[in-house]
Write an enzyme that holds these catalytic residues in place. Sequence first.
Site, PDB file in Angstrom:
ATOM      1  CB  THR A   1      17.847 -22.547-100.391  1.00 15.06           C
ATOM      2  OG1 THR A   1      19.005 -23.380-100.556  1.00 15.06           O
ATOM      3  CG2 THR A   1      18.049 -21.458-101.407  1.00 15.06           C
TER       4      THR A   1
ATOM      5  CE1 TYR B   1      20.688 -31.083 -97.259  1.00 11.36           C
ATOM      6  CE2 TYR B   1      19.878 -29.410 -96.008  1.00 11.36           C
ATOM      7  CZ  TYR B   1      20.444 -29.619 -96.968  1.00 11.36           C
ATOM      8  OH  TYR B   1      21.376 -28.736 -97.534  1.00 11.36           O
TER       9      TYR B   1
ATOM     10  CE  LYS C   1      18.941 -30.589-100.275  1.00  8.31           C
ATOM     11  NZ  LYS C   1      18.624 -29.129 -99.846  1.00  8.31           N
TER      12      LYS C   1
END
Length: 293
Positions: free
Chosen positions: A48, A136, A164
Amino acid sequence: MTLLFGSNLVAMVTPMRPDGAICESGLADLVDHLLTTGCDGIVVGGTTGESPTLTETESAWLVGAVSARAAGRARVIAGVGTYDTAASVRRARAAAAAGADALLLVCPYYSRPTQAGVEAHCVAVADATELPVMLYDVPARAGIAMETDTLISLAGHPRIRAVKDAKGDLPSAMAVMARTPLAYYCGIDELNLPYLACGAAGLLSVVGNVAADRNADLIRAVRGGDLASARAIQRSLDPLVGAVMGTSQGAVLAKAALAERGIIPHATVRSPLLPAPASDLARLKEALAVEVG
């Protein structure tokens, strides 16, 4: 409950000026906003944050700037994953030197290594510093998933402490949580409530850029056993989640939302991302108006 990485984490955007350079004033204001709205973990330079477009120098500078601004009020987790193990090791060491509290390591993407290759990559980065590591798992972007057995094996590393999860496979997540001490963080805003209800330690949210306070309410409701309130909070967030995550691209719409709220001065993104089209912005403004109301 105090957690190593926090519980209400935000995948922070990287504010940029119209010329594409990092906007220092926007970064300071955004960190202040996240702290004020209850974020206790800030991920810097993740997807992001437009990590593929950030140079190693920019990534390290961002970690230092956010760490100084947060001043111990939130954990600073540096995104260091790439598809090159040597580059990821360099970024991990630079992040540690810049003041990061932890690392976020994405599954190596594009080259599609074997699971043994994924494990070797993660171990090499975890061995590079003394910082705790959050893996992740995001097959939609990486092209491959971290399989259950791989995650269980990696949990044996003393510095690999969390995941995550943007895979969205709840049975797999629950299996890993049951068999390891890994702390799970939901990386799919649409699934925040079910992940928390299944035992996730917290959230790592894109929508949290503008709604960390509502995510904090959701976490408290689930922890307090008030699932009726938790469902109401999740439903109230659905329009915003849909507008940010279900249109152009999370990074693009999160920046647009922050600019619309006046938290950052510009919604600039770097190519190959493009500004949101008018239809997506209209949907976003409508969702933000509902959230304020």
